[in-house]
Scaffold this active site. Sequence first.
Site, PDB file in Angstrom:
ATOM      1  CE  LYS A   1       4.321   9.619  -0.257  1.00 33.44           C
ATOM      2  NZ  LYS A   1       4.932   8.901   0.900  1.00 33.44           N
ATOM      3  N   GLY A   2       0.751   6.597  -5.266  1.00 29.80           N
ATOM      4  CA  GLY A   2       0.670   5.315  -5.989  1.00 29.80           C
ATOM      5  C   GLY A   2       0.662   5.412  -7.498  1.00 29.80           C
TER       6      GLY A   2
ATOM      7  CD  GLU B   1      -6.211   6.610  -7.269  1.00 27.58           C
ATOM      8  OE1 GLU B   1      -5.049   6.159  -7.246  1.00 27.58           O
ATOM      9  OE2 GLU B   1      -6.856   6.818  -6.231  1.00 27.58           O
ATOM     10  CG  ASP B   2      -2.596   3.558  -6.736  1.00 31.44           C
ATOM     11  OD1 ASP B   2      -3.742   4.046  -6.619  1.00 31.44           O
ATOM     12  OD2 ASP B   2      -1.854   3.372  -5.752  1.00 31.44           O
TER      13      ASP B   2
ATOM     14  CG  ASP C   1      -9.794  -1.623  -2.024  1.00 32.30           C
ATOM     15  OD1 ASP C   1     -10.223  -2.704  -2.423  1.00 32.30           O
ATOM     16  OD2 ASP C   1      -9.406  -1.455  -0.843  1.00 32.30           O
TER      17      ASP C   1
ATOM     18  CE  LYS D   1      -7.196  -4.823  -4.023  1.00 30.96           C
ATOM     19  NZ  LYS D   1      -6.909  -4.593  -2.596  1.00 30.96           N
TER      20      LYS D   1
ATOM     21  CG  PHE E   1      -2.793  -5.202   0.419  1.00 31.48           C
ATOM     22  CD1 PHE E   1      -3.676  -4.129   0.500  1.00 31.48           C
ATOM     23  CD2 PHE E   1      -1.435  -4.959   0.509  1.00 31.48           C
ATOM     24  CE1 PHE E   1      -3.203  -2.824   0.668  1.00 31.48           C
ATOM     25  CE2 PHE E   1      -0.955  -3.669   0.681  1.00 31.48           C
ATOM     26  CZ  PHE E   1      -1.839  -2.595   0.761  1.00 31.48           C
TER      27      PHE E   1
ATOM     28  CG  ASP F   1       2.297   2.308  -0.173  1.00 33.20           C
ATOM     29  OD1 ASP F   1       1.306   2.598  -0.865  1.00 33.20           O
ATOM     30  OD2 ASP F   1       2.361   2.544   1.054  1.00 33.20           O
TER      31      ASP F   1
ATOM     32  NE  ARG G   1       5.150   4.683  -2.378  1.00 32.58           N
ATOM     33  CZ  ARG G   1       3.848   4.811  -2.135  1.00 32.58           C
ATOM     34  NH1 ARG G   1       2.980   4.400  -3.026  1.00 32.58           N
ATOM     35  NH2 ARG G   1       3.421   5.339  -1.009  1.00 32.58           N
TER      36      ARG G   1
HETATM   37  P1  IMP Z   1     -10.273   3.122  -1.957  1.00 31.83           P
HETATM   38  O1  IMP Z   1     -10.599   4.461  -1.383  1.00 31.83           O
HETATM   39  O2  IMP Z   1     -10.699   2.008  -1.019  1.00 31.83           O
HETATM   40  O3  IMP Z   1     -10.804   2.902  -3.350  1.00 31.83           O
HETATM   41  O4  IMP Z   1      -8.718   2.999  -1.936  1.00 31.83           O
HETATM   42  C1  IMP Z   1      -7.933   3.502  -2.924  1.00 31.83           C
HETATM   43  C2  IMP Z   1      -6.514   3.691  -2.443  1.00 31.83           C
HETATM   44  O5  IMP Z   1      -6.162   2.705  -1.466  1.00 31.83           O
HETATM   45  C3  IMP Z   1      -5.553   3.525  -3.579  1.00 31.83           C
HETATM   46  O6  IMP Z   1      -5.252   4.753  -4.190  1.00 31.83           O
HETATM   47  C4  IMP Z   1      -4.359   2.898  -2.915  1.00 31.83           C
HETATM   48  O7  IMP Z   1      -3.499   3.911  -2.444  1.00 31.83           O
HETATM   49  C5  IMP Z   1      -4.909   2.149  -1.733  1.00 31.83           C
HETATM   50  N1  IMP Z   1      -5.076   0.701  -1.997  1.00 31.83           N
HETATM   51  C6  IMP Z   1      -6.230   0.018  -2.160  1.00 31.83           C
HETATM   52  N2  IMP Z   1      -6.010  -1.282  -2.397  1.00 31.83           N
HETATM   53  C7  IMP Z   1      -4.668  -1.439  -2.373  1.00 31.83           C
HETATM   54  C8  IMP Z   1      -3.795  -2.577  -2.563  1.00 31.83           C
HETATM   55  O8  IMP Z   1      -4.201  -3.733  -2.827  1.00 31.83           O
HETATM   56  N3  IMP Z   1      -2.464  -2.315  -2.473  1.00 31.83           N
HETATM   57  C9  IMP Z   1      -1.951  -1.079  -2.214  1.00 31.83           C
HETATM   58  N4  IMP Z   1      -2.716   0.008  -2.039  1.00 31.83           N
HETATM   59  C10 IMP Z   1      -4.062  -0.171  -2.122  1.00 31.83           C
HETATM   60 MG    MG Z   2      -1.767   4.505  -1.913  1.00 30.68          MG
END
Ligand code: IMP
Ligand code: MG
Length: 187
Positions: free
Chosen positions: A45-46, A102-103, A106, A134, A155, A162, A168
């Site tokens: 959803k992000g 993508e939002d 990470d 990040k 975070f 969210d 959001r």
């Molecule tokens: P990844 O798989 O670790 O790269 O995580 C990506 C997903 O984790 C993103 O699409 C977000 O939904 C969530 N996410 C990662 N970091 C944050 C944050 O700081 N705040 C909110 N959601 C996050």
């Molecule tokens: Mg998310």
Amino acid sequence: MPDLEQDIAKILITRDALHHRIAELGATISRDYASNDLLLVCVLKGGFLFLSDLIRAIQIPHAIDFMAISSYGGARTESSGVVRILMDLNASIENRHVLIVEDIIDTGRTLSYITENLRTRNPASLKICTLLNKPSRRQVQVAIDYIGFDIPNEFVVGYGLDYNEIYRNLPFVGVLKPELYGGEGSP
Ligand code: IMP
Ligand code: MG
């Protein structure tokens, strides 16, 4: 009425800064895809707020599609590494020029799963546009083509992002007070 803004330790990216940077991204994407049949794939959803502002900053014809995935369980602020497709795209992406929206990236696990999955569907091209990045948290390398902002290891919530499905609607990107998710500094 609880005030969501009371839960924010600091504002990282203001509404104006978001607006300005998204206008730049839209102009760049419009130039880069000028002669291509562009399909934006929003990761729910992000990514939905970012997508809605980004497409209004893109001046060329394009289509959009949505895919919903889940990589966290419950209240956790760490990616589990287990990614599930909750809702798939409506249409085939074969021979289309696909840009994933993508939002935040990470650890990179979610995006790496999505790109591997979409690549098997034979798009003409596959690129990634993320609002937030990040870099210090990366565990899986992913080539990102468009980045709104590099942010530190904190975070963040707001502007589509969210914590436990809340925040959001905040119009900025802010750092959530760590005591609200049981963390000291970084999650
Ligand atoms: P990844 O798989 O670790 O790269 O995580 C990506 C997903 O984790 C993103 O699409 C977000 O939904 C969530 N996410 C990662 N970091 C944050 C944050 O700081 N705040 C909110 N959601 C996050
Ligand atoms: Mg998310």
